[in-house]
Design a protein around this motif. Structure first.
Motif, PDB file in Angstrom:
ATOM      1  N   GLY A  34       0.818  -1.221   0.000  1.00 57.16           N
ATOM      2  CA  GLY A  34       0.000   0.000   0.000  1.00 57.16           C
ATOM      3  C   GLY A  34       0.842   1.256   0.000  1.00 57.16           C
ATOM      4  O   GLY A  34       1.814   1.367  -0.745  1.00 57.16           O
ATOM      5  N   ILE A  35       0.498   2.199   0.891  1.00 53.37           N
ATOM      6  CA  ILE A  35       1.243   3.455   0.936  1.00 53.37           C
ATOM      7  C   ILE A  35       2.635   3.278   1.535  1.00 53.37           C
ATOM      8  O   ILE A  35       3.416   4.215   1.575  1.00 53.37           O
ATOM      9  CB  ILE A  35       0.471   4.568   1.687  1.00 53.37           C
ATOM     10  CG1 ILE A  35       0.238   4.199   3.140  1.00 53.37           C
ATOM     11  CG2 ILE A  35      -0.826   4.899   0.981  1.00 53.37           C
ATOM     12  CD1 ILE A  35      -0.295   5.335   3.977  1.00 53.37           C
ATOM     13  N   VAL A  55       6.809  -6.586  -2.725  1.00 50.13           N
ATOM     14  CA  VAL A  55       5.684  -5.664  -2.626  1.00 50.13           C
ATOM     15  C   VAL A  55       4.359  -6.405  -2.749  1.00 50.13           C
ATOM     16  O   VAL A  55       4.250  -7.380  -3.483  1.00 50.13           O
ATOM     17  CB  VAL A  55       5.753  -4.540  -3.678  1.00 50.13           C
ATOM     18  CG1 VAL A  55       6.847  -3.549  -3.327  1.00 50.13           C
ATOM     19  CG2 VAL A  55       5.989  -5.094  -5.067  1.00 50.13           C
ATOM     20  N   GLY A  56       3.385  -5.921  -1.999  1.00 45.68           N
ATOM     21  CA  GLY A  56       2.059  -6.511  -2.043  1.00 45.68           C
ATOM     22  C   GLY A  56       1.033  -5.516  -2.538  1.00 45.68           C
ATOM     23  O   GLY A  56       1.021  -4.349  -2.112  1.00 45.68           O
ATOM     24  N   ILE A  77       6.585  -9.914  -6.345  1.00 44.13           N
ATOM     25  CA  ILE A  77       5.250  -9.313  -6.250  1.00 44.13           C
ATOM     26  C   ILE A  77       4.260 -10.318  -5.690  1.00 44.13           C
ATOM     27  O   ILE A  77       4.263 -11.489  -6.068  1.00 44.13           O
ATOM     28  CB  ILE A  77       4.770  -8.851  -7.640  1.00 44.13           C
ATOM     29  CG1 ILE A  77       5.770  -7.879  -8.245  1.00 44.13           C
ATOM     30  CG2 ILE A  77       3.378  -8.244  -7.567  1.00 44.13           C
ATOM     31  CD1 ILE A  77       5.583  -7.663  -9.726  1.00 44.13           C
ATOM     32  N   ALA A  78       3.399  -9.818  -4.812  1.00 42.41           N
ATOM     33  CA  ALA A  78       2.261 -10.593  -4.320  1.00 42.41           C
ATOM     34  C   ALA A  78       1.003  -9.786  -4.600  1.00 42.41           C
ATOM     35  O   ALA A  78       0.995  -8.566  -4.447  1.00 42.41           O
ATOM     36  CB  ALA A  78       2.374 -10.840  -2.822  1.00 42.41           C
ATOM     37  N   THR A  79      -0.042 -10.474  -5.051  1.00 41.28           N
ATOM     38  CA  THR A  79      -1.353  -9.825  -5.185  1.00 41.28           C
ATOM     39  C   THR A  79      -2.379 -10.693  -4.473  1.00 41.28           C
ATOM     40  O   THR A  79      -2.308 -11.922  -4.511  1.00 41.28           O
ATOM     41  CB  THR A  79      -1.758  -9.639  -6.665  1.00 41.28           C
ATOM     42  OG1 THR A  79      -1.695 -10.888  -7.346  1.00 41.28           O
ATOM     43  CG2 THR A  79      -0.882  -8.617  -7.359  1.00 41.28           C
ATOM     44  N   PRO A 111      -1.175  -5.338   9.783  1.00 38.97           N
ATOM     45  CA  PRO A 111      -1.163  -6.801   9.647  1.00 38.97           C
ATOM     46  C   PRO A 111       0.059  -7.315   8.877  1.00 38.97           C
ATOM     47  O   PRO A 111       0.624  -8.346   9.219  1.00 38.97           O
ATOM     48  CB  PRO A 111      -2.461  -7.104   8.884  1.00 38.97           C
ATOM     49  CG  PRO A 111      -3.350  -5.951   9.182  1.00 38.97           C
ATOM     50  CD  PRO A 111      -2.432  -4.764   9.284  1.00 38.97           C
ATOM     51  N   MET A 112       0.480  -6.573   7.866  1.00 44.35           N
ATOM     52  CA  MET A 112       1.674  -6.955   7.116  1.00 44.35           C
ATOM     53  C   MET A 112       2.906  -6.864   8.006  1.00 44.35           C
ATOM     54  O   MET A 112       3.755  -7.755   8.017  1.00 44.35           O
ATOM     55  CB  MET A 112       1.849  -6.061   5.885  1.00 44.35           C
ATOM     56  CG  MET A 112       3.003  -6.488   4.993  1.00 44.35           C
ATOM     57  SD  MET A 112       3.571  -5.180   3.893  1.00 44.35           S
ATOM     58  CE  MET A 112       4.591  -4.237   5.008  1.00 44.35           C
TER      59      MET A 112
END
Length: 178
Positions: A34-35, A55-56, A77-79, A111-112
């Motif tokens: 996110g940010i 990065v997610g 990358i994770a989505t 949470p991350m």
């Protein structure tokens, strides 16, 4: 406001990621969601040595991805929906892609950060995390942005750290992520 009006600001406040922790010889893992992703771009540009950025995103609607690829040695990358990279969160991507490092820097949602702290502690890797919090005064007086710390602070004599003044970057083992 009108063009030419003077604006008074106070900054920069707090501390940033400790670059000395990654002396160019260590493998750095930068983890963001996110940010929390934009601060990692500049960090990747400043670090020496081997740098992996994880990065997610929610889906394939990404941002700063090309810039991260230019700044880092590797981008994972994770989505959430699996439309790009590993399906799941950043920890799922780290495990699936076998990401390893000597120091971790992370910024993103709570949470991350909990997952990052757990993964780093389990693997014996020091992790520096940047907390995202709304800050009222910005100088540590109002205590609106405190997080729970593992030790008693000198300001309020309780288990608190002021994110605006003592942070926003903390060694993960110095704070509790509830």
């Amino acid at each position: 406001m009108n063009p030419g009006d003077e604006v008074r600001i106070l900054g920069p406040l707090g501390n940033g990621f400790p670059l000395a922790e990654c002396d160019g010889e260590k493998r750095a893992v930068l983890i963001g969601g996110g940010i929390g992703i934009p601060p990692l771009l500049e960090l990747a540009r400043q670090l020496g040595g081997e740098t992996t950025v994880v990065v997610g995103y929610r889906n394939a609607d990404t941002f700063l991805l090309e810039e991260l690829r230019e700044a880092a040695d590797r981008v994972v990358i994770a989505t959430e929906d699996g439309s790009l990279g590993v399906k799941g969160n950043v920890i799922d991507a780290i495990l699936e892609e076998g990401v390893q490092g000597d120091v971790v820097y992370s910024c993103g949602p709570l949470p991350m950060l909990r997952g990052v702290k757990e993964w780093a502690c389990k693997n014996g890797v020091p992790a520096w995390i940047s907390m995202e919090e709304r800050m009222a005064c910005g100088v540590g007086a109002c205590l609106a942005c405190v997080c729970k710390s593992t030790e008693v602070d000198s300001h309020s004599n309780v288990h608190n750290k002021r994110i605006c003044k003592d942070g926003p970057v903390f060694l993960a083992t110095d704070i509790e992520l509830e």
